[in-house]
Design an enzyme around this catalytic site. Structure first.
Site, PDB file in Angstrom:
ATOM      1  N   HIS A 211       0.823  -1.221   0.000  1.00 53.50           N
ATOM      2  CA  HIS A 211       0.000   0.000   0.000  1.00 53.50           C
ATOM      3  C   HIS A 211       0.855   1.268   0.000  1.00 53.50           C
ATOM      4  O   HIS A 211       0.332   2.360  -0.245  1.00 53.50           O
ATOM      5  CB  HIS A 211      -0.938   0.028   1.212  1.00 53.50           C
ATOM      6  CG  HIS A 211      -1.957  -1.065   1.215  1.00 53.50           C
ATOM      7  ND1 HIS A 211      -2.859  -1.231   0.191  1.00 53.50           N
ATOM      8  CD2 HIS A 211      -2.207  -2.078   2.088  1.00 53.50           C
ATOM      9  CE1 HIS A 211      -3.630  -2.290   0.449  1.00 53.50           C
ATOM     10  NE2 HIS A 211      -3.241  -2.826   1.592  1.00 53.50           N
TER      11      HIS A 211
ATOM     12  N   ASP B 286      -2.427 -10.597  -2.525  1.00 53.76           N
ATOM     13  CA  ASP B 286      -3.023 -10.155  -1.257  1.00 53.76           C
ATOM     14  C   ASP B 286      -4.517  -9.878  -1.487  1.00 53.76           C
ATOM     15  O   ASP B 286      -4.930  -9.523  -2.593  1.00 53.76           O
ATOM     16  CB  ASP B 286      -2.313  -8.864  -0.806  1.00 53.76           C
ATOM     17  CG  ASP B 286      -2.693  -8.396   0.602  1.00 53.76           C
ATOM     18  OD1 ASP B 286      -1.912  -8.672   1.529  1.00 53.76           O
ATOM     19  OD2 ASP B 286      -3.760  -7.761   0.758  1.00 53.76           O
TER      20      ASP B 286
ATOM     21  N   HIS C 102      -6.093  -7.369  -0.575  1.00 51.80           N
ATOM     22  CA  HIS C 102      -6.273  -5.945  -0.874  1.00 51.80           C
ATOM     23  C   HIS C 102      -5.486  -5.554  -2.114  1.00 51.80           C
ATOM     24  O   HIS C 102      -4.388  -6.065  -2.348  1.00 51.80           O
ATOM     25  CB  HIS C 102      -5.796  -5.092   0.313  1.00 51.80           C
ATOM     26  CG  HIS C 102      -6.454  -5.434   1.621  1.00 51.80           C
ATOM     27  ND1 HIS C 102      -5.886  -6.292   2.538  1.00 51.80           N
ATOM     28  CD2 HIS C 102      -7.645  -5.052   2.152  1.00 51.80           C
ATOM     29  CE1 HIS C 102      -6.690  -6.410   3.589  1.00 51.80           C
ATOM     30  NE2 HIS C 102      -7.773  -5.678   3.381  1.00 51.80           N
TER      31      HIS C 102
ATOM     32  N   ASP D 122      -4.099 -12.898   3.410  1.00 53.30           N
ATOM     33  CA  ASP D 122      -5.385 -12.491   3.988  1.00 53.30           C
ATOM     34  C   ASP D 122      -6.562 -12.920   3.112  1.00 53.30           C
ATOM     35  O   ASP D 122      -7.712 -12.555   3.392  1.00 53.30           O
ATOM     36  CB  ASP D 122      -5.420 -10.985   4.298  1.00 53.30           C
ATOM     37  CG  ASP D 122      -4.759 -10.126   3.248  1.00 53.30           C
ATOM     38  OD1 ASP D 122      -4.470 -10.632   2.156  1.00 53.30           O
ATOM     39  OD2 ASP D 122      -4.549  -8.925   3.514  1.00 53.30           O
TER      40      ASP D 122
HETATM   41  C1  SP5 Z   1      -1.143  -5.122   3.697  1.00 51.52           C
HETATM   42  C2  SP5 Z   1      -2.581  -5.189   4.091  1.00 51.52           C
HETATM   43  O1  SP5 Z   1      -3.184  -6.263   4.046  1.00 51.52           O
HETATM   44  N1  SP5 Z   1      -3.138  -4.071   4.552  1.00 51.52           N
HETATM   45  C3  SP5 Z   1      -4.514  -4.026   4.911  1.00 51.52           C
HETATM   46  C4  SP5 Z   1      -4.898  -2.718   5.510  1.00 51.52           C
HETATM   47  C5  SP5 Z   1      -6.344  -2.743   5.935  1.00 51.52           C
HETATM   48  N2  SP5 Z   1      -6.657  -1.600   6.718  1.00 51.52           N
HETATM   49  C6  SP5 Z   1      -8.069  -1.464   6.996  1.00 51.52           C
HETATM   50  C7  SP5 Z   1      -8.475  -2.428   8.052  1.00 51.52           C
HETATM   51  C8  SP5 Z   1      -9.949  -2.417   8.289  1.00 51.52           C
HETATM   52  C9  SP5 Z   1     -10.216  -3.354   9.423  1.00 51.52           C
HETATM   53  N3  SP5 Z   1     -11.572  -3.680   9.536  1.00 51.52           N
HETATM   54  C10 SP5 Z   1     -11.823  -4.456  10.706  1.00 51.52           C
HETATM   55  C11 SP5 Z   1     -12.941  -5.412  10.516  1.00 51.52           C
HETATM   56  C12 SP5 Z   1     -13.165  -6.168  11.792  1.00 51.52           C
HETATM   57  N4  SP5 Z   1     -14.246  -7.057  11.669  1.00 51.52           N
HETATM   58 ZN    ZN Z   2      -4.085  -7.222   2.566  1.00 49.38          ZN
END
Ligand code: SP5
Ligand code: ZN
Length: 347
Positions: free
Chosen positions: A162, A198, A200, A287
């Site tokens: 990211h 990934d 994301h 993930d």
């Molecule tokens: C590298 C990578 O995988 N980065 C991911 C960043 C995500 N950041 C946002 C996280 C949002 C978390 N939501 C929580 C949901 C709980 N049920």
């Molecule tokens: Zn991720």
């Protein structure tokens, strides 16, 4: 397979992030590295501490002012108040759209906003040293590939995909996959492909290479209309200028299962094979796992062995860079399954 691991990664230990107005424990934490270490050790993989200096390659990917900020950020934070040693800073203002990002403000929190895409990326005392060591591993991995290795695994954290040329975000600070791909270019690999698996979209990696035709970026990820990073990763983003058609996004809906995921995987893998790159960098986010606490795909631990085998079938010298994966206990098994699947494809 040569595997890099930095035992000092625990010096980057994010405590909190924010979720629906609440402070919750940060999903990207040192336990992830420990579980990967334990599983590599249990399954007989030996680990190397990176020892090559990546400074030159970091400067090819990131802006000088962002690097300077990141390197000195913790000292700037402490300079505000020595009690800050026990507090991790978050940004609270951002220069969106017509606000100015050409002038670096003097206020530390304002600088932090200038160099951040979100408030989900805590800084710690060791952040610079730890992300720098991960960049060192990516650069050393490229050297190993140039010396004839078929595969190298950077079992490093934090993740990197990211992070853009001049910003952090999504738990990422330096873009280790981009730095490794750049070093492969420096070493004479004419065309490098980055395959980002990934959950994301790797908005930073896409942005860094968007105008270039020497590094292809392909990604399979949760649809950004509903999933982080929200503002990049759509299918119509195909590159610009020289980079036209060197970017390929395949967004998938939440709840995508392994059958549908591997069908999409094969579309990206075939596209990469057609380009005939000379080396491959895999942004290895895990993930996509069914039990991941922040993501929504449904791969199982066995599927990761198959993923490694299929990446091996692409037939290219490959650097794996660990990205996301927040079911920490399963992360070790899932990561090592990919690595052993890859090894099985050419043994
Ligand atoms: C590298 C990578 O995988 N980065 C991911 C960043 C995500 N950041 C946002 C996280 C949002 C978390 N939501 C929580 C949901 C709980 N049920
Ligand atoms: Zn991720």
């Amino acid at each position: 397979m040569i595997t890099f691991y930095d035992p000092q990664h625990t010096r980057h230990a994010p405590i909190f992030e924010f979720y629906r107005g609440a402070r919750v424990p940060c999903f990207e934490n040192p336990s992830r590295g420990q579980f990967v270490f334990d599983e590599l050790h249990a399954r007989g993989h030996s680990l190397r501490v990176p020892s090559v200096d990546s400074t030159a390659a970091i400067h090819q990917i990131h802006s000088a002012r962002y690097i300077d900020f990141l390197r000195t950020a913790w000292l700037q934070w402490l300079a505000l108040d020595s009690n800050n040693a026990h507090v991790q800073p978050f940004p609270s203002a951002w220069p969106v759209r017509n606000l100015r990002s050409d002038i670096e403000p003097q206020n530390f929190i304002a600088k932090l906003g200038l160099y951040s895409m979100d408030n989900g990326t805590p800084l710690d005392a060791g952040t610079w040293a730890v992300t720098k060591a991960a960049a060192d591993a990516a650069v050393e991995a490229a050297h190993c590939i140039a010396n004839g290795e078929r595969g190298v695994f950077c079992a490093t954290r934090p993740p990197g995909h990211h992070a853009g040329a001049d910003f952090m975000g999504g738990y990422c600070f330096l873009n280790h996959a981009a730095i490794g791909a750049q070093e492969l270019r420096n070493l004479g690999f004419a065309k490098v492909a980055i395959f980002d698996v990934d959950f994301h979209h790797g908005n930073g990696t896409q942005e860094i290479f968007y105008q270039r035709d020497d590094v292809f970026y392909g990604s399979l990820h949760g649809n950004p209309s509903t999933e982080y990073p929200f503002y990049l990763g759509h299918a119509d983003e195909v590159g610009v200028g020289n980079g036209l058609s060197c970017n390929f996004n395949l967004p998938l809906p939440a709840q995508t299962n392994a059958v549908d995921w591997f069908a999409a995987y094969q579309i990206v893998a075939n596209r990469i094979a057609q380009l005939k790159p000379s080396a491959l960098v895999v942004s290895l986010g895990l993930d996509t796992f069914i039990d991941d606490p922040i993501a929504k795909f449904k791969l199982t631990s066995d599927d990761y062995f198959e993923l490694g085998r299929r990446i091996g079938d692409i037939g290219l010298p490959t650097v794996f860079i660990l990205e996301g994966g927040y079911a920490a206990q399963a992360l070790g098994v899932n990561a090592v399954n990919v690595i052993e699947g890859f090894e099985a494809s050419y043994r």
